[in-house]
Scaffold this motif. Structure first.
Motif, mmCIF file in Angstrom:
data_model
loop_
_atom_site.group_PDB
_atom_site.id
_atom_site.type_symbol
_atom_site.label_atom_id
_atom_site.label_comp_id
_atom_site.label_asym_id
_atom_site.label_seq_id
_atom_site.Cartn_x
_atom_site.Cartn_y
_atom_site.Cartn_z
ATOM 1 N N THR A 76 17.441 -8.690 -30.815
ATOM 2 C CA THR A 76 17.385 -9.329 -29.495
ATOM 3 C C THR A 76 18.252 -8.581 -28.488
ATOM 4 O OG1 THR A 76 16.820 -11.478 -30.428
ATOM 5 C CG2 THR A 76 17.812 -11.482 -28.244
ATOM 6 N N SER A 135 14.053 -14.933 -28.080
ATOM 7 C CA SER A 135 13.134 -14.645 -29.173
ATOM 8 C C SER A 135 11.904 -15.522 -29.015
ATOM 9 C CB SER A 135 13.805 -14.920 -30.513
ATOM 10 O OG SER A 135 14.817 -13.973 -30.723
ATOM 11 N N GLU A 185 8.104 -7.606 -33.116
ATOM 12 C CA GLU A 185 9.054 -7.870 -34.205
ATOM 13 C C GLU A 185 8.281 -8.328 -35.438
ATOM 14 O OE1 GLU A 185 12.703 -9.857 -33.272
ATOM 15 O OE2 GLU A 185 12.439 -9.538 -31.129
HETATM 16 MG MG MG Z 1 16.324 -12.040 -32.406
#
Ligand code: MG
Ligand code: ADP
Length: 143
Positions: free
Chosen positions: A39, A57, A105
């Motif tokens: 992050t 996130s 991610e």
């Molecule tokens: Mg994160």
């Protein structure tokens, strides 16, 4: 290439450089354990794209879209994806092959639909080098 950082600020600044150099249509994947700095790096990238709103996130949304910067920023977190078809439902191709920067991610969970070319970013700790040490490795992947 490998970048070593020794503080969150340094990781943020490295992310900012990545964001400043990003080109429309690029896809970055981001790998690393919980708490390693994904992050922090992503916030830096957003800053480098001139995005001022906070980056969180996108855990419950799979993709978070930021339109206010130098180019659109598509931030995926596919950790909770159940089936690859969910990506079709989101219309992922409009993002991956669009005119923004895509960052994914947990991209290993959707490996079969990753584009032929992307930049893989890996962040790792090495406790022997200190709690705040991070090794950031970037590889250009050609499938
Ligand atoms: Mg994160
Ligand atoms: P992730 O998103 O990978 O779960 P975060 O970015 O939310 O991780 O958190 C990373 C944590 O590690 C933060 O608390 C940050 O302050 C800390 N940290 C310590 N050293 C570094 C470093 N060199 N780079 C990035 N974060 C660091």
């Amino acid at each position: 290439m490998i970048k070593e950082t020794f503080s969150p600020e340094e990781t943020f600044l490295f992310g900012k450089e990545l964001g400043e150099n990003a080109k429309p249509g690029e896809v970055y994947t981001l790998i690393g354990d919980l708490g390693v700095g994904k992050t922090v790096l992503t916030q830096g990238i957003a800053k480098g794209l001139d995005i001022d709103e906070p980056i969180n996130s996108p855990t419950f949304t799979i993709v978070q879209v930021y339109e206010e910067g130098r180019m659109p920023f598509y931030h995926f977190d596919v950790y909770r994806i159940g089936d690859i078809e969910e990506m079709d439902e989101i219309g992922y191709e409009d993002y991956f092959y669009g005119q923004g920067l895509t960052m994914i991610e947990w991209a290993n969970l959707i490996e079969e639909i990753l584009p032929d070319h992307y930049k893989e970013i890996k962040i790792e700790k090495d406790l022997e080098k200190g709690f705040d040490y991070r090794r950031i490795t970037i590889n250009e992947v050609e499938k």
